[in-house]
Scaffold this motif. Sequence first.
Motif, PDB file in Angstrom:
ATOM      1  N   ILE A  43      79.860  40.015 -15.089  1.00  0.00           N
ATOM      2  CA  ILE A  43      78.590  39.528 -14.534  1.00  0.00           C
ATOM      3  C   ILE A  43      77.469  40.328 -15.179  1.00  0.00           C
ATOM      4  O   ILE A  43      77.393  41.560 -15.020  1.00  0.00           O
ATOM      5  CB  ILE A  43      78.559  39.679 -13.000  1.00  0.00           C
ATOM      6  CG1 ILE A  43      79.699  38.867 -12.398  1.00  0.00           C
ATOM      7  CG2 ILE A  43      77.214  39.198 -12.444  1.00  0.00           C
ATOM      8  CD1 ILE A  43      79.881  39.064 -10.913  1.00  0.00           C
ATOM      9  N   LEU A  44      76.643  39.645 -15.931  1.00  0.00           N
ATOM     10  CA  LEU A  44      75.522  40.284 -16.631  1.00  0.00           C
ATOM     11  C   LEU A  44      74.268  40.170 -15.789  1.00  0.00           C
ATOM     12  O   LEU A  44      73.956  39.085 -15.268  1.00  0.00           O
ATOM     13  CB  LEU A  44      75.274  39.617 -17.982  1.00  0.00           C
ATOM     14  CG  LEU A  44      76.473  39.448 -18.937  1.00  0.00           C
ATOM     15  CD1 LEU A  44      76.010  38.730 -20.211  1.00  0.00           C
ATOM     16  CD2 LEU A  44      77.083  40.790 -19.274  1.00  0.00           C
ATOM     17  N   GLU A  45      73.531  41.258 -15.719  1.00  0.00           N
ATOM     18  CA  GLU A  45      72.264  41.221 -14.985  1.00  0.00           C
ATOM     19  C   GLU A  45      71.166  40.719 -15.932  1.00  0.00           C
ATOM     20  O   GLU A  45      70.148  41.359 -16.121  1.00  0.00           O
ATOM     21  CB  GLU A  45      71.916  42.612 -14.453  1.00  0.00           C
ATOM     22  CG  GLU A  45      70.762  42.598 -13.462  1.00  0.00           C
ATOM     23  CD  GLU A  45      70.267  43.992 -13.116  1.00  0.00           C
ATOM     24  OE1 GLU A  45      70.627  44.955 -13.809  1.00  0.00           O
ATOM     25  OE2 GLU A  45      69.501  44.108 -12.153  1.00  0.00           O
ATOM     26  N   ASP A  46      71.421  39.616 -16.572  1.00  0.00           N
ATOM     27  CA  ASP A  46      70.464  39.034 -17.500  1.00  0.00           C
ATOM     28  C   ASP A  46      71.100  37.789 -18.114  1.00  0.00           C
ATOM     29  O   ASP A  46      72.279  37.509 -17.886  1.00  0.00           O
ATOM     30  CB  ASP A  46      70.088  40.021 -18.621  1.00  0.00           C
ATOM     31  CG  ASP A  46      68.732  39.713 -19.230  1.00  0.00           C
ATOM     32  OD1 ASP A  46      68.184  40.567 -19.938  1.00  0.00           O
ATOM     33  OD2 ASP A  46      68.216  38.597 -18.989  1.00  0.00           O
ATOM     34  N   ARG A  47      70.324  37.095 -18.904  1.00  0.00           N
ATOM     35  CA  ARG A  47      70.879  35.958 -19.649  1.00  0.00           C
ATOM     36  C   ARG A  47      70.814  36.280 -21.137  1.00  0.00           C
ATOM     37  O   ARG A  47      69.842  36.849 -21.614  1.00  0.00           O
ATOM     38  CB  ARG A  47      70.064  34.699 -19.364  1.00  0.00           C
ATOM     39  CG  ARG A  47      70.534  33.547 -20.207  1.00  0.00           C
ATOM     40  CD  ARG A  47      70.183  32.202 -19.717  1.00  0.00           C
ATOM     41  NE  ARG A  47      70.973  31.207 -20.456  1.00  0.00           N
ATOM     42  CZ  ARG A  47      71.091  29.949 -20.130  1.00  0.00           C
ATOM     43  NH1 ARG A  47      70.489  29.491 -19.047  1.00  0.00           N
ATOM     44  NH2 ARG A  47      71.828  29.132 -20.845  1.00  0.00           N
ATOM     45  N   TYR A  77      72.521  31.879 -13.878  1.00  0.00           N
ATOM     46  CA  TYR A  77      71.722  31.445 -12.745  1.00  0.00           C
ATOM     47  C   TYR A  77      70.369  31.015 -13.266  1.00  0.00           C
ATOM     48  O   TYR A  77      69.762  31.679 -14.086  1.00  0.00           O
ATOM     49  CB  TYR A  77      71.548  32.580 -11.743  1.00  0.00           C
ATOM     50  CG  TYR A  77      70.725  32.164 -10.547  1.00  0.00           C
ATOM     51  CD1 TYR A  77      69.385  32.516 -10.437  1.00  0.00           C
ATOM     52  CD2 TYR A  77      71.279  31.367  -9.560  1.00  0.00           C
ATOM     53  CE1 TYR A  77      68.638  32.110  -9.357  1.00  0.00           C
ATOM     54  CE2 TYR A  77      70.524  30.949  -8.471  1.00  0.00           C
ATOM     55  CZ  TYR A  77      69.207  31.329  -8.368  1.00  0.00           C
ATOM     56  OH  TYR A  77      68.461  30.912  -7.307  1.00  0.00           O
ATOM     57  N   LYS A  78      69.912  29.864 -12.768  1.00  0.00           N
ATOM     58  CA  LYS A  78      68.644  29.338 -13.221  1.00  0.00           C
ATOM     59  C   LYS A  78      67.737  29.182 -12.037  1.00  0.00           C
ATOM     60  O   LYS A  78      68.121  28.684 -10.998  1.00  0.00           O
ATOM     61  CB  LYS A  78      68.850  27.985 -13.897  1.00  0.00           C
ATOM     62  CG  LYS A  78      69.763  28.036 -15.096  1.00  0.00           C
ATOM     63  CD  LYS A  78      70.020  26.655 -15.651  1.00  0.00           C
ATOM     64  CE  LYS A  78      71.169  25.938 -14.992  1.00  0.00           C
ATOM     65  NZ  LYS A  78      72.475  26.431 -15.448  1.00  0.00           N
ATOM     66  N   ASP A  79      66.471  29.562 -12.204  1.00  0.00           N
ATOM     67  CA  ASP A  79      65.489  29.359 -11.155  1.00  0.00           C
ATOM     68  C   ASP A  79      64.957  27.946 -11.297  1.00  0.00           C
ATOM     69  O   ASP A  79      64.146  27.656 -12.172  1.00  0.00           O
ATOM     70  CB  ASP A  79      64.358  30.376 -11.275  1.00  0.00           C
ATOM     71  CG  ASP A  79      63.404  30.292 -10.107  1.00  0.00           C
ATOM     72  OD1 ASP A  79      62.720  31.272  -9.853  1.00  0.00           O
ATOM     73  OD2 ASP A  79      63.345  29.230  -9.448  1.00  0.00           O
ATOM     74  N   ASP A  94      60.541  35.430 -15.797  1.00  0.00           N
ATOM     75  CA  ASP A  94      59.779  36.044 -14.718  1.00  0.00           C
ATOM     76  C   ASP A  94      60.676  36.531 -13.605  1.00  0.00           C
ATOM     77  O   ASP A  94      60.324  37.455 -12.871  1.00  0.00           O
ATOM     78  CB  ASP A  94      58.769  35.028 -14.160  1.00  0.00           C
ATOM     79  CG  ASP A  94      57.720  34.668 -15.192  1.00  0.00           C
ATOM     80  OD1 ASP A  94      57.112  33.592 -15.069  1.00  0.00           O
ATOM     81  OD2 ASP A  94      57.514  35.471 -16.116  1.00  0.00           O
ATOM     82  N   ASP A  95      61.806  35.898 -13.404  1.00  0.00           N
ATOM     83  CA  ASP A  95      62.687  36.260 -12.307  1.00  0.00           C
ATOM     84  C   ASP A  95      63.996  36.807 -12.845  1.00  0.00           C
ATOM     85  O   ASP A  95      64.375  36.532 -13.969  1.00  0.00           O
ATOM     86  CB  ASP A  95      62.962  35.029 -11.428  1.00  0.00           C
ATOM     87  CG  ASP A  95      61.720  34.578 -10.711  1.00  0.00           C
ATOM     88  OD1 ASP A  95      61.338  33.419 -10.878  1.00  0.00           O
ATOM     89  OD2 ASP A  95      61.129  35.412 -10.020  1.00  0.00           O
ATOM     90  N   PRO A  96      64.686  37.598 -12.012  1.00  0.00           N
ATOM     91  CA  PRO A  96      65.970  38.148 -12.458  1.00  0.00           C
ATOM     92  C   PRO A  96      66.918  37.036 -12.859  1.00  0.00           C
ATOM     93  O   PRO A  96      67.019  36.015 -12.215  1.00  0.00           O
ATOM     94  CB  PRO A  96      66.484  38.887 -11.215  1.00  0.00           C
ATOM     95  CG  PRO A  96      65.286  39.162 -10.406  1.00  0.00           C
ATOM     96  CD  PRO A  96      64.343  38.038 -10.666  1.00  0.00           C
ATOM     97  N   GLN A  97      67.637  37.273 -13.927  1.00  0.00           N
ATOM     98  CA  GLN A  97      68.622  36.330 -14.401  1.00  0.00           C
ATOM     99  C   GLN A  97      69.999  36.915 -14.129  1.00  0.00           C
ATOM    100  O   GLN A  97      70.154  38.119 -13.957  1.00  0.00           O
ATOM    101  CB  GLN A  97      68.454  36.111 -15.911  1.00  0.00           C
ATOM    102  CG  GLN A  97      67.070  35.685 -16.334  1.00  0.00           C
ATOM    103  CD  GLN A  97      66.859  34.208 -16.185  1.00  0.00           C
ATOM    104  OE1 GLN A  97      67.724  33.426 -16.541  1.00  0.00           O
ATOM    105  NE2 GLN A  97      65.731  33.813 -15.641  1.00  0.00           N
ATOM    106  N   MET A  98      70.998  36.071 -14.106  1.00  0.00           N
ATOM    107  CA  MET A  98      72.358  36.548 -13.948  1.00  0.00           C
ATOM    108  C   MET A  98      73.269  35.595 -14.685  1.00  0.00           C
ATOM    109  O   MET A  98      73.058  34.382 -14.669  1.00  0.00           O
ATOM    110  CB  MET A  98      72.728  36.589 -12.467  1.00  0.00           C
ATOM    111  CG  MET A  98      74.064  37.246 -12.194  1.00  0.00           C
ATOM    112  SD  MET A  98      74.322  37.515 -10.431  1.00  0.00           S
ATOM    113  CE  MET A  98      74.450  35.833  -9.863  1.00  0.00           C
ATOM    114  N   THR A  99      74.274  36.142 -15.312  1.00  0.00           N
ATOM    115  CA  THR A  99      75.239  35.327 -16.038  1.00  0.00           C
ATOM    116  C   THR A  99      76.633  35.769 -15.646  1.00  0.00           C
ATOM    117  O   THR A  99      76.934  36.960 -15.621  1.00  0.00           O
ATOM    118  CB  THR A  99      75.075  35.491 -17.563  1.00  0.00           C
ATOM    119  OG1 THR A  99      73.738  35.133 -17.939  1.00  0.00           O
ATOM    120  CG2 THR A  99      76.058  34.616 -18.325  1.00  0.00           C
ATOM    121  N   ILE A 100      77.482  34.786 -15.342  1.00  0.00           N
ATOM    122  CA  ILE A 100      78.869  35.081 -15.021  1.00  0.00           C
ATOM    123  C   ILE A 100      79.748  34.497 -16.130  1.00  0.00           C
ATOM    124  O   ILE A 100      79.562  33.345 -16.541  1.00  0.00           O
ATOM    125  CB  ILE A 100      79.253  34.541 -13.617  1.00  0.00           C
ATOM    126  CG1 ILE A 100      80.691  34.904 -13.274  1.00  0.00           C
ATOM    127  CG2 ILE A 100      79.022  33.046 -13.504  1.00  0.00           C
ATOM    128  CD1 ILE A 100      81.025  34.667 -11.796  1.00  0.00           C
TER     129      ILE A 100
END
Lengths: 128, 223
Positions: A43-47, A77-79, A94-100
């Motif tokens: 799980i990445l705390e970014d894209r 994850y997409k806003d 602008d918002d935190p991204q996450m990638t699994i």
Amino acid sequence: MSEGNNKNNVQLEFVRSRRLEKMATAEKIRMILDSVKEEKIVILEDRMNPDEESKLIEATMKEINPDNFSGIEIESYKDEQKSSGLFDRFMSNDDPQMTIIGPSNQLNEVNQDEDIMTAMISNEEEQG
Amino acid sequence: MDKLKGKFSGWFVFGESAPENIGIYGPPNSGKTTLTNRIVKESTGLGGDEQDEEELEEEMGSASHIPHETRRADKKEDVTIEHDGEEVTLNVVDTPGVETQVDYEEFVEYDDFDGDEEDAIERSREATEGISEAMRWLRGDIDGVIYVLDSTKDPFTQLNTMVMGVIESEDVPAVVLANKVDEEDSNVERIRNAFPQYDVIPVSALHGENMEEMYKSISENFG
């Protein structure tokens, strides 16, 4: 260091954005693939940017092996509120991204709605 | 050829710097190969009258549903369209659908697949090489992209986002096709919402619907 999944456990690796920022693309891709091939969920705390993702896919294809690795499943994850169109979603930082990212035979059905991303992870027994 | 001239009159006006390699990209089973075959066939003057159309549709419709039928980038060189006495030549590159996984066991599950496990493994190896190749091409060797989407499917996927992101970052001109508009669940507006910065052309590559608008958009964007 853990060897990955055993019969009862699924190992998750959370990687902070500050670590990702320091990594070159090749290093990032190697880290991801090494972990995924050890049957870990990353799980990445970014894209990753599009160039990095395309290189990840290219590297994944080269490492697919009919005996033990059939590829990855990846979802970011997409806003949905703040962006319209696919390109805007990718470029919106602008918002935190996450990638699994996980092995394709374990990470299934990643779904997301406005605020929640859910993933089904199957826990397969290690092959002896 | 007179029939072809009439059909494309005024549509293909390529400047001196027209792109050479036009990549046909898109998710698996979106109709890329069907579209490529139709473009190539129509460039030779086929299509237009009823008999030609029936033969074309029969040929287009015989595409296999076995996964990864297109396993390598297939370049159709020198696809020539004649317009008002001038010839426009493109290389059309049909690519495998981009995926993040290839499992040889998928092949043996299909009734249409008549090979054994070894054939399936070989097929999957070719598919991985083809996808890898397609990604490399996208980042350097493609001058324009026709992105083909199945208009009955959700376009907001990770892979569509990634590919369009690469297209944007490479500053490559692109046309988006909403294919399979002949099908009941087709939703072109959803695709327009996903790609507001591009021409989204509704087509049926199988039945040849709206090909004229597609060719017009190609000439405007790649000329």
